[in-house]
Motif scaffolding. Structure first.
Motif, mmCIF file in Angstrom:
data_model
loop_
_atom_site.group_PDB
_atom_site.id
_atom_site.type_symbol
_atom_site.label_atom_id
_atom_site.label_comp_id
_atom_site.label_asym_id
_atom_site.label_seq_id
_atom_site.Cartn_x
_atom_site.Cartn_y
_atom_site.Cartn_z
ATOM 1 N N ALA A 155 0.856 -1.188 0.000
ATOM 2 C CA ALA A 155 0.000 0.000 0.000
ATOM 3 C C ALA A 155 0.893 1.240 0.000
ATOM 4 N N GLU A 156 1.592 1.442 -1.118
ATOM 5 C CA GLU A 156 2.534 2.561 -1.224
ATOM 6 C C GLU A 156 1.848 3.907 -1.039
ATOM 7 N N GLU A 157 0.575 3.974 -1.410
ATOM 8 C CA GLU A 157 -0.145 5.242 -1.292
ATOM 9 C C GLU A 157 -0.231 5.704 0.163
ATOM 10 N N GLN A 158 -0.275 4.757 1.104
ATOM 11 C CA GLN A 158 -0.365 5.123 2.514
ATOM 12 C C GLN A 158 0.906 5.822 2.992
ATOM 13 N N GLY A 159 2.058 5.206 2.718
ATOM 14 C CA GLY A 159 3.319 5.828 3.115
ATOM 15 C C GLY A 159 3.577 7.119 2.363
ATOM 16 N N SER A 160 3.176 7.156 1.098
ATOM 17 C CA SER A 160 3.380 8.364 0.293
ATOM 18 C C SER A 160 2.527 9.514 0.827
ATOM 19 N N PHE A 161 1.331 9.203 1.285
ATOM 20 C CA PHE A 161 0.475 10.205 1.912
ATOM 21 C C PHE A 161 1.199 10.817 3.116
ATOM 22 N N LEU A 162 1.791 9.976 3.940
ATOM 23 C CA LEU A 162 2.424 10.464 5.164
ATOM 24 C C LEU A 162 3.663 11.312 4.877
ATOM 25 N N PHE A 190 2.154 6.053 -5.711
ATOM 26 C CA PHE A 190 3.073 6.918 -4.976
ATOM 27 C C PHE A 190 2.694 8.385 -5.193
ATOM 28 N N GLU A 191 2.519 8.740 -6.460
ATOM 29 C CA GLU A 191 2.229 10.132 -6.797
ATOM 30 C C GLU A 191 0.928 10.609 -6.157
ATOM 31 N N VAL A 192 -0.139 9.834 -6.347
ATOM 32 C CA VAL A 192 -1.459 10.240 -5.865
ATOM 33 C C VAL A 192 -1.481 10.319 -4.339
ATOM 34 N N GLY A 193 -0.896 9.329 -3.676
ATOM 35 C CA GLY A 193 -0.847 9.371 -2.221
ATOM 36 C C GLY A 193 -0.095 10.592 -1.714
ATOM 37 N N GLY A 197 -1.557 13.695 0.567
ATOM 38 C CA GLY A 197 -0.985 14.078 1.850
ATOM 39 C C GLY A 197 -0.610 15.551 1.898
ATOM 40 N N VAL A 198 0.009 16.033 0.822
ATOM 41 C CA VAL A 198 0.380 17.449 0.739
ATOM 42 C C VAL A 198 -0.854 18.326 0.867
ATOM 43 N N LEU A 349 -5.151 4.213 9.855
ATOM 44 C CA LEU A 349 -5.343 2.912 10.487
ATOM 45 C C LEU A 349 -6.759 2.753 11.028
ATOM 46 N N ASP A 350 -7.342 3.841 11.481
ATOM 47 C CA ASP A 350 -8.706 3.796 12.020
ATOM 48 C C ASP A 350 -9.776 3.778 10.931
ATOM 49 N N GLY A 351 -9.358 3.946 9.667
ATOM 50 C CA GLY A 351 -10.315 3.958 8.566
ATOM 51 C C GLY A 351 -10.974 5.295 8.348
ATOM 52 N N GLU A 352 -10.549 6.291 9.097
ATOM 53 C CA GLU A 352 -11.111 7.634 8.941
ATOM 54 C C GLU A 352 -10.678 8.253 7.619
ATOM 55 N N VAL A 353 -9.456 7.929 7.200
ATOM 56 C CA VAL A 353 -8.921 8.399 5.916
ATOM 57 C C VAL A 353 -8.630 7.189 5.046
ATOM 58 N N VAL A 354 -9.216 7.168 3.865
ATOM 59 C CA VAL A 354 -8.906 6.149 2.862
ATOM 60 C C VAL A 354 -8.079 6.827 1.783
ATOM 61 N N VAL A 355 -6.808 6.479 1.707
ATOM 62 C CA VAL A 355 -5.895 7.178 0.799
ATOM 63 C C VAL A 355 -6.190 6.793 -0.639
ATOM 64 N N PRO A 356 -6.349 7.777 -1.527
ATOM 65 C CA PRO A 356 -6.626 7.483 -2.942
ATOM 66 C C PRO A 356 -5.440 6.835 -3.631
ATOM 67 N N GLN A 357 -5.733 6.080 -4.709
ATOM 68 C CA GLN A 357 -4.707 5.393 -5.477
ATOM 69 C C GLN A 357 -4.680 5.813 -6.942
ATOM 70 N N THR A 358 -5.731 6.456 -7.415
ATOM 71 C CA THR A 358 -5.842 6.847 -8.817
ATOM 72 C C THR A 358 -6.194 8.328 -8.905
ATOM 73 N N ASP A 359 -6.073 8.880 -10.103
ATOM 74 C CA ASP A 359 -6.431 10.292 -10.309
ATOM 75 C C ASP A 359 -7.897 10.541 -9.987
#
Length: 369
Positions: A155-162, A190-193, A197-198, A349-359
């Protein structure tokens, strides 16, 4: 999909991270020749098992993704007192034309488990695995539906978000940068996450995005970084394999010439703190750590024990401790950044934020802010 095999593997992940988070294998190709110590219970004579990997074009010394996978195999070999060349090895790919010959070469050497490292090897691994049902294969960052192939994605989008959160808090300019390798659904995550986050921290902060269409062209990475830093961008996140080495080179050169210039790089796949060292300064703000090494090591362990997860798609993220954010550079990675990253991590982790993966998902996410 996670099943009983992966529940075991998740526990092993936590154990390995606890015991070995401070250690890495030697980067020198020849250093692993020394990693052949045996104990009185486990020797090369008692283990009839071998494992190898094929790199993508970034190469085994990319200081990123491929190197992390190789470190996992090295750790597995050291754990069991195996001999490099006999029980574990790698095959270097300089370009896509090398994938099939490298896989076939390892097959001819009768390796029990062969990893294809990177989504670019999907077609080659799929073809070779189909013709060699008695050999176990694993593909990293792709999915192949075959009984003798274990597929591992993250789940690269999660780390990329952070790290996007970190970038937004660190930036002094009105824009941050992203350098991608080859345009693909993987690097898009990676890009979208990162953008999500930004924007979650500062919706007015722009993100400049460049793709090298390569994982090995260091000069392209340096060129992108030169343009971005020259335009006042002070934070660049790269998800580009060895291309990112060029980003680091440009950042180090700039800080050497002007130590007061705010120049930062966010590393990828492994903690790239050492890549940022320039004299008394370090340009690595943080890194999005993706534990490819642990995944490779533990799948090798499962294959050795007769529990190879063939036919399974294993997805690893924050909840598995397989995705993390490095805080090695305490001078740059401030308490404010650390606390904010931890807060957003918990929301994911709590499911409050679902990190996007696509445009498309990113657009919906930004509309919800």
């Amino acid at each position: 999909m996670k099943n009983k095999h992966w529940l075991i593997l998740a526990l092993l992940f936590a154990a390995v991270l606890t015991l070995g988070a401070c250690g890495t294998a030697d980067e020198d190709d020849t250093a692993t020749d020394d990693a052949t110590e045996t104990d009185e219970d486990t020797t090369e004579d008692t283990i009839d098992f071998s494992v190898a990997m094929v790199t993508d074009e970034g190469g085994v010394d990319d200081r990123s993704f491929n190197q992390s996978a190789w470190e996992g195999i090295q750790a597995f070999g050291a754990e069991h007192g195996l001999e490099r060349g006999t029980h574990y090895n790698y095959a270097q790919s300089d370009d896509a034309a090398d994938y099939m010959p490298n896989l076939n070469n390892l097959l001819q050497q009768d390796y029990n488990l062969i990893f294809g490292v990177g989504f670019e090897l999907r077609e080659a691994v799929e073809q070779v695995a189909s013709a060699n049902q008695d050999t176990h294969f694993s593909i990293i960052d792709e999915v192949i539906e075959a009984d003798n192939v274990a597929s591992v994605t993250f789940a690269e989008e999660q780390g990329s978000f952070l790290v996007g959160v970190a970038a937004a808090l660190k930036a002094e300019s009105d824009e941050v940068g992203f350098v991608g390798g080859i345009s693909s659904p993987l690097i898009k995550r990676f890009e979208v996450g990162y953008v999500a986050g930004v924007k979650s921290v500062n919706p007015d902060l722009d993100v400049r995005i460049n793709y090298a269409e390569s994982f090995s062209d260091e000069q392209m990475g340096r060129s992108f970084a030169n343009s971005m830093y020259g335009d006042g961008i002070d934070v660049i996140y790269h998800a580009s394999g060895a291309v990112g080495n060029g980003v680091f080179t440009e950042a180090r050169n700039r800080i050497e010439n002007n130590p007061d210039q705010p120049v930062w790089v966010i590393g990828v796949d492994r903690d790239q703190y050492e890549e940022g060292q320039q004299g008394d300064h370090n340009v690595t703000l943080t890194s999005m750590v993706k534990r490819v090494d642990v995944a490779v090591q533990e799948i090798s362990e499962m294959a050795l024990s007769g529990e190879f997860p063939g036919g399974e798609h294993i997805i690893l993220g924050l909840e598995d401790e397989a995705i993390a954010v490095a805080d090695t550079n305490s001078d740059a990675y401030t308490d404010e950044i650390r606390e904010a990253v931890e807060e957003w991590k918990q929301r994911i982790l709590d499911g409050e934020v679902v990190v996007p993966q696509t445009d498309e998902e990113l657009e919906d996410y930004l509309d919800s802010l």
